[in-house]
Design an enzyme around this catalytic site. Structure first.
Site, mmCIF file in Angstrom:
data_model
loop_
_atom_site.group_PDB
_atom_site.id
_atom_site.type_symbol
_atom_site.label_atom_id
_atom_site.label_comp_id
_atom_site.label_asym_id
_atom_site.label_seq_id
_atom_site.Cartn_x
_atom_site.Cartn_y
_atom_site.Cartn_z
ATOM 1 N N ALA A 66 3.654 70.980 108.809
ATOM 2 C CA ALA A 66 4.654 70.423 108.061
ATOM 3 C C ALA A 66 5.332 69.250 108.623
ATOM 4 O O ALA A 66 5.406 69.247 109.697
ATOM 5 C CB ALA A 66 5.625 71.713 107.627
ATOM 6 N N GLY A 112 1.803 74.395 109.767
ATOM 7 C CA GLY A 112 1.288 74.372 108.220
ATOM 8 C C GLY A 112 -0.067 74.172 108.328
ATOM 9 O O GLY A 112 -0.681 74.335 106.916
ATOM 10 N N GLU A 115 -1.833 77.228 108.636
ATOM 11 C CA GLU A 115 -1.532 78.065 107.512
ATOM 12 C C GLU A 115 -2.064 77.733 106.490
ATOM 13 O O GLU A 115 -2.884 78.488 105.568
ATOM 14 C CB GLU A 115 0.049 78.082 107.179
ATOM 15 C CG GLU A 115 0.650 78.610 108.359
ATOM 16 C CD GLU A 115 2.289 78.523 108.316
ATOM 17 O OE1 GLU A 115 2.783 77.483 108.270
ATOM 18 O OE2 GLU A 115 3.101 79.462 108.181
ATOM 19 N N GLU A 135 5.847 76.855 115.777
ATOM 20 C CA GLU A 135 7.006 76.785 115.037
ATOM 21 C C GLU A 135 8.203 77.244 116.238
ATOM 22 O O GLU A 135 9.218 76.559 116.181
ATOM 23 C CB GLU A 135 6.987 77.589 113.856
ATOM 24 C CG GLU A 135 6.468 77.034 112.958
ATOM 25 C CD GLU A 135 4.979 77.068 112.710
ATOM 26 O OE1 GLU A 135 4.370 77.645 113.484
ATOM 27 O OE2 GLU A 135 4.338 76.903 111.567
#
Ligand code: COA
Length: 260
Positions: A66, A112, A115, A135
């Site tokens: 992200a 992300g 993910e 993260e």
């Protein structure tokens, strides 16, 4: 629709979505997440598209996570909203598409990015790929389904270690863990994905979408996957694809599925 951060092209039943922010290692900002939603929706609704591939632009990254610059000053409520909205419009959305989605992981798949790859129906990696959920090194936890899908795919102990250490694994290790199904060189990655897609294209798209639904049912709270399978197995008997598939077998010819 025109896109600023992704490319979408369709060729012989295969739609390829390329995340195209190479200078930011294809990091997922909000605009890119919205565009990905639109592109996946468009490809899924196109009757001519039988398989969707998603990959990253350049040779370095699939997606490096992200976009950290966007959420660095968020508060609790904005953080919850970010995760909830992303899960709804992209990660859960992709997992539940009726069209098969293959992630062609062509480099870093972090946060992300991993993910997103895990929300796809399966993954193929290039031999330079590095995968991880870093993260906790930023003081947060995965928010786009990583704490749920990583243990589903590689087991709880391995997921715990990967998430706690914030470490990266290479493509070979990812293959051993079952996180990716195949590893190829950078040059061979998309051709291999297209070859696998070609095998999927020969089969009934109606039956494949029912299979995706039944397989996913195993991972949904309060849903009995065996019951979903029984129901969708039965429903297949009322499709043109079933008539064509069984007739072609009995007539000793290759099936030509109408996709209905
Ligand atoms: N969010 C925002 N920008 C990112 C990013 C991310 N997740 N990942 C990379 N970028 C940007 C960098 O800030 C840099 O931008 P700049 O040139 O404007 O400074 C550019 O992409 C290139 O990255 P850089 O770090 O210079 O490349 P590198 O080869 O030295 O390192 C990584 C590659 C992947 C190891 C490193 O970029 C990294 O650790 N990224 C963050 C990974 C992460 O924690 N993801 C989870 C987010 S929740």
């Amino acid at each position: 629709m025109s896109y600023n951060n992704i490319l979408l092209e369709e060729n012989n039943g295969i739609a390829t979505i390329t995340i195209n922010r190479p200078k930011k290692l294809n990091a997922l900002n909000q605009e890119t997440i919205k565009e990905l939603h639109e592109a996946f929706k468009t490809a899924n609704e196109d009757k001519g598209t039988k398989v969707i591939l998603v990959t990253g632009s350049g040779e370095k990254a699939f997606v490096a996570g992200a976009d950290i610059s966007e959420f660095a000053d968020y508060d609790v409520s904005e953080g919850k909203q970010l995760a909830a909205n992303g899960q709804k419009i992209l990660f859960d959305f992709v997992e539940n598409l009726s069209t098969p989605v293959i992630a062609a992981v062509n480099g870093f798949a972090l946060g992300g990015g991993l993910e997103l790859a895990m929300a796809c129906h399966f993954r193929v990696a290039s031999d330079n790929a590095k995968l991880g959920l870093p993260e906790v090194s930023l003081g947060v936890i995965p928010g786009y389904g990583g704490t749920q899908r990583l243990p589903q795919l590689i087991g709880k102990g391995r997921a715990m270690e990967m998430i706690m250490t914030a470490g990266m694994i290479d493509a070979k290790q990812a293959l051993t863990f079952g996180l990716v199904n195949h590893v190829a060189t950078q040059e061979e990655l998309l051709p291999l994905c297209e070859k696998i897609a070609g095998k999927i294209l020969n089969n009934s798209s109606v039956a494949i979408s029912a299979a995706i639904k039944a397989i996913n049912a195993n991972y949904k709270d309060g849903v009995n996957g065996f019951d979903v399978e029984i129901n969708d197995f039965g429903n297949c008997f009322d499709t043109e694809d079933f008539t064509e598939g069984t007739t072609a077998f009995l007539e000793k010819r290759k099936a030509d599925f109408p996709g209905e």
